[in-house]
Design an enzyme around this catalytic site. Structure first.
Site, PDB file in Angstrom:
ATOM      1  CE  LYS A 292      -2.368  -5.492  -6.383  1.00  0.00           C
ATOM      2  NZ  LYS A 292      -2.028  -5.914  -7.746  1.00  0.00           N
TER       3      LYS A 292
ATOM      4  NE  ARG B 126      -4.206  -1.502   2.243  1.00  0.00           N
ATOM      5  CZ  ARG B 126      -5.329  -0.872   1.945  1.00  0.00           C
ATOM      6  NH1 ARG B 126      -5.291   0.434   1.763  1.00  0.00           N
ATOM      7  NH2 ARG B 126      -6.455  -1.506   1.826  1.00  0.00           N
TER       8      ARG B 126
ATOM      9  CE  LYS C  55       0.266  -5.597 -15.190  1.00  0.00           C
ATOM     10  NZ  LYS C  55      -0.558  -4.374 -15.178  1.00  0.00           N
TER      11      LYS C  55
END
Length: 607
Positions: free
Chosen positions: A602, A27, A483
């Site tokens: 995330k 996080r 990505k």
């Protein structure tokens, strides 16, 4: 996007807090800190950078106490520094916070009139300062915290700890998730169940606007109106909350490798072993009454929606609108009669997606969500929540959650097609049979790991990369570029192959690698024509295709990546594997932090 934990325990809190923060580091990892109360004295330790720096500090400067709070930060207000790191303290109160306090400037100005000044660049410090101000005027700690909460505007999950109070913690949520864990004579607070899984399997999720007074004996919860309420205590499954790399170098590598297994689980959940009907939970969804589908998401989940648009329109003949969540509600789009609104989010807590859901709540015929966390806010606020069964995903760059989202969305599109009669029983049977064979095809794709690694070594020397795809491969090209950007820091863009001549071709030269996602499908010949245009300008083509495509088009390409043949409809799921592995091995070759790339977290729980 920050991670917060708290403990009122019977053992030393510091090691428990650090271990819980390790499970929340996805996080945020700009800085970390903990605060404890020991024999009535409040103290804290903070360090910049990853959690290991805090662990090192605690070796040299231990922090005693069986009551404490901790935090791992993703910076919003103020650069990463020890001074800006949480917990923030003002006098006898320490605070950890996930979210953004939107009116902190007004509160700062008000406090300044009382001679109270800020010493950090953060919005969170204002929460501590205001609480301390109320306490200094004789208000009890818990009441002071609640008075402060009444003044806050914005989104937050907060935990308060007080000097002289070893059996008291205040926790609150508005727009950011927060869970309370129940132990034997112990209580815990965490941003999610992952942090608390080793400590307890009994979790109470706070709902929007809740504030909880927590002691070792239990908790008292009041809702946004101040009314005392009871919230359900649930038992979580610890196997689903385990966090380890299982022998892999990175979480991302592990999660890429898990895709055949988790997709098998998703297929088993929605498709019975002896039939073609897609089973949905609860009352399900009758697509014969759906006139339009609005799909909303962010980031990788948005690209899953773009892919599903092809499926719903081609298979089920339903008009589909796809929107980026951060823009959707600000457009104030009309939601017409017969519209189903579908929201996709791995965490189920994505702030923009949740806000878009709430915009649609009283407008759409039905709210459907595709999520990975069944207890999340988005799941709880949906009429129908469809879990993707990906399991815990720690790597910041989503891999298995993306392919599980695609798989569930495809099964939903097949149900829509069957409901509406837009495909016949034989065609449905063909699609279902192909789905059942998907995990085996994914394993074949994973077997190409070494070839993809070789291609990535060459790609790692580039400064810019283009991705091209047509039809179902266009959203996949977008995902491949994302990505690569996320974890290798190489600038990458993606275009529909037919758009190459409308501008991007100006970028092509002998230094420019171009990744072409091109299974041998109905659009293959057109994609090859675009690929030839690249090679005519000395661009370096990496062709990702099956044996037929490679045989037909490999002359002049820089390198090829083989993929097994598969039903055309399933190609986005299969071709996600080489897109992910290209990014992964390129990042490894460049030496970047694969699981925790710079500036990213995330779970995006702030706007």
């Amino acid at each position: 996007m920050c991670g917060i934990v708290g403990v009122l325990g019977s053992h030393e809190a510091a090691p428990i807090l650090v271990e819980a923060l390790k499970r929340l580091e996805y996080r945020g990892y700009d800085s970390a800190g903990i605060a404890t109360v020991n024999q009535g004295t409040l103290d804290r330790r903070r360090a910049v950078g990853k959690l290991v720096n805090l662990s090192d500090l605690l070796v040299h400067e231990p922090l005693a106490g069986k009551s404490g709070i901790g935090h791992t930060r993703w910076a919003t207000h103020g650069a990463p520094s020890v001074n800006n790191a949480h917990p923030h303290r003002a006098g006898k109160v320490a605070v950890v916070h996930n979210g953004i306090i939107e009116n902190y400037r007004e509160l700062r100005a008000e406090l300044a009139e009382h001679g109270i000044s800020s010493t950090t660049d953060t919005d969170t410090e204002t929460v501590a300062l205001l609480t301390e101000f109320y306490m200094r005027n004789g208000t009890e700690p818990a009441t002071a915290a609640c008075q402060t909460l009444d003044r806050l505007e914005g989104a937050f999950a907060l935990a308060f700890l007080f000097e002289g109070e070893e059996d008291l913690m205040v926790a609150a949520r508005k727009g950011s998730p927060l869970a309370i864990g129940h132990g034997k004579g112990e209580m815990y607070v965490g941003s999610d169940a992952i942090a608390l899984a080793p400590l307890t399997d009994r979790i109470t999720y706070l709902e929007e606007g809740d504030r909880a007074i927590v002691t070792r004996a239990g908790l008292s919860i009041r809702d946004a109106t101040g009314t005392e309420v009871k919230r359900e205590t649930r038992t979580i499954h610890l196997d689903n909350a385990r966090v380890d790399k299982a022998g892999h170098k990175h979480f991302m590598a592990k999660e890429i490798a898990e895709q055949p297994e988790v997709i098998s689980e998703a297929i088993r959940h929605y498709l019975p072993s002896d039939g073609n009907a897609v089973n949905l939970p609860g009352k399900g969804l009758d697509f014969t009454k759906v006139q339009r589908l609005t799909m909303v998401a962010c980031g990788t989940a948005y690209y899953a929606c773009l892919t599903a648009k092809y499926w719903f329109e081609q298979l089920a003949r339903i008009p589909v609108e796809v929107d980026v969540a951060s823009e959707y509600r600000y457009r104030e789009p009309p939601v017409t009669e017969g519209t189903v609104a579908l929201f996709v989010s791995q965490s189920g807590e994505t702030a923009d997606t949740l806000a878009a859901l709430r915009y649609c709540k009283d407008k759409a015929e039905q709210i459907v969500s595709v999520i990975n966390v069944p207890e999340s806010s988005i799941a709880r606020e949906s009429d129908l929540a469809l879990p993707i069964h990906a399991g815990v995903e720690i790597g910041v760059a989503s891999t298995k959650a993306f392919t599980c989202q695609l798989t569930v969305l495809l099964m939903l599109a097949l149900k829509a097609a069957a409901d509406r009669g837009s495909i016949g029983p034989d065609a449905l049977s063909d699609h279902v049979a192909a789905l059942r064979g998907l995990p085996a095809a994914l394993n074949e794709a994973l077997d190409q790991n070494q070839a993809i690694r070789s291609a990535a070594q060459r790609l790692s020397e580039a400064r810019d990369v283009l991705f091209l795809g047509r039809g179902l491969m266009y959203p996949l090209a977008l995902e491949g570029a994302l990505k690569l950007k996320e974890i290798s820091y190489i600038h990458a863009e993606a275009y529909a192959s037919g758009e190459l001549k409308h501008g991007p071709i100006a970028l092509i030269d002998k230094q420019m690698p171009v990744v072409v996602m091109a299974p041998r499908d109905a659009l293959f010949d057109k994609t090859v024509s675009n690929m030839q245009e690249v090679m005519a300008r000395k661009g370096k083509v990496i062709l990702v295709s099956d044996d037929r495509g490679i045989e037909q088009a490999q002359d002049g390409v820089w390198t090829t990546i083989w993929m097994p043949r598969i039903h055309d409809t399933l190609t986005p799921v299969l071709y996600a594997i080489p897109a992910q592995l290209l990014a992964y091995h390129t990042a490894v070759a460049k030496g970047t932090d694969v699981d925790q790339p710079r500036n990213l977290a995330k779970s995006v729980t702030v706007e």
